[in-house]
Enzyme design. Structure first.
Site: not given
Ligand code: MRU
Length: 349
Positions: A234, A46
């Site tokens: 992200d 995240g």
């Molecule tokens: O691959 P991840 O689990 O790190 O991806 C996370 C996401 O895409 C979330 O939607 C994004 O980081 C927003 S977190 C508040």
């Protein structure tokens, strides 16, 4: 509120999200290499939580670096910063944390003072993310009306933010305010952040949630049940183009086609004003094994070729508003993102 990462004494405590929801396992480490491994393997994940973990990881490395000479210490720390910067490519929070930690380093300080300053900066980054996600939850909850069914994707709660959550923070806040809402959570293939983490966090908060497969989202959006789609981010470019978990773009197009508002919630640490458009965002390609295997079992024929982009870009035109800690930002994002984020006031455009 569960915390994915905490500084404890002289080590870092990381909740291993790959084991959730079956097991709650914490890694306690004073080895920064393990923090990098935890980021790369999504034990901590995240965008905001990655930024916080990296900041603490760098502070941890600084405690351990074997040098009393400032120039040598800075030299060694520079390679640590580079190692953190290569742990994941898409979430800009990681790079912003690395750069803030780098800017904390003064060649005129003693090694002891540098260690202290880096530790304070990591704590500050964590506190800022907590505060930002609290504000986002408050501002965003205004958009969620009593009786709404909200569709969300991936996981954006405390686990993903080291704070209150972005999209999920808003949903939980709206529920706390007494709004009778319910949530459709996509399972979020291939790593099931929705099925494993979002459902778990919403259950803990007592918010009604129903799990759907990713490809059922269009069906429910078209049916008129879904009153808004709410996701995190992200990296958001100056134009408003938004990188988020793979599948976000399809949701945005379907929401647009059906006149359903599509909201992105993210702290300003996720906005990258140094890039104009989503074309400049690097999309992480992860191992095909994440698709061909489920729970350690291969479900495909041997030697299949699989493509596994972890994120996609939603063009700004499909996004109704972006919710940040500074308020709700409306179109046109190329003008309003800069205006709101560069102003010291909590401007709402
Ligand atoms: O691959 P991840 O689990 O790190 O991806 C996370 C996401 O895409 C979330 O939607 C994004 O980081 C927003 S977190 C508040």
């Amino acid at each position: 509120m569960i915390s994915p990462v905490e500084w404890e004494g002289d080590s870092l405590k990381i909740l291993d999200q790959t084991k959730l929801p079956d097991e709650i396992i914490y890694l306690n480490t004073d080895d920064y290499h393990l923090v990098i491994e935890a980021i790369s393997s999504l034990r901590v994940r995240g965008a905001p939580a990655i930024g916080v973990a990296a900041a603490y990881g760098i502070a941890l490395a600084a405690q351990k670096l074997d040098s009393n000479d400032t120039a040598e210490f800075i030299n060694k720390l520079d390679s640590v910063l580079e190692e953190f910067a290569s742990s994941r490519p898409t979430a800009v929070n990681l790079f912003k944390s690395v750069s803030r930690m780098k800017n904390t380093i003064s060649p005129d300080s003693s090694v002891e003072n540098l260690r202290e300053a880096l530790w304070h900066e990591a704590q500050k980054i964590h506190q800022e993310e907590r505060f930002a996600t609290q504000q986002i939850s408050k501002f965003g909850a205004i958009l969620i009306e009593d009786g709404f069914t909200v569709l969300t994707h991936c996981n954006t709660g405390p686990l993903a933010t080291a704070g209150y959550g972005t999209a999920l923070g808003i949903i939980i806040e709206a529920w706390r305010q007494g709004k009778k809402i319910d949530v459709l959570a996509t399972e979020t293939r291939p790593l099931f952040q929705g099925a494993r983490l979002t459902v778990w966090e919403l259950q803990q908060a007592g918010v009604p949630v129903r799990l759907i497969i990713d490809s059922a989202a269009g069906y429910y959006i078209k049916s008129g049940k879904v009153k808004c789609v709410l996701i995190g981010a992200d990296r958001i470019a100056a134009s408003g183009d938004t990188a988020n978990k793979i599948g976000s773009y399809s949701l945005a197009v379907i929401a647009h086609e059906n006149n359903v508002p599509f909201y992105v919630a993210a702290p300003s640490s996720t906005v990258d004003l140094s890039i104009e458009s989503g074309d400049d965002i690097i999309i992480e390609e992860r191992s095909p094994a994440e698709i061909t295997n489920i729970g350690g079992l291969q479900i495909t024929p041997q030697q299949v070729t699989a493509l596994n982009p972890a994120f996609d870009i939603t063009p700004a035109e499909y996004i109704t508003s972006i919710i940040t800690e500074k308020g709700l930002i409306k179109q046109p994002f190329d003008k309003n993102l800069k205006k709101v984020l560069r102003s010291s006031k909590d401007a709402v455009s």
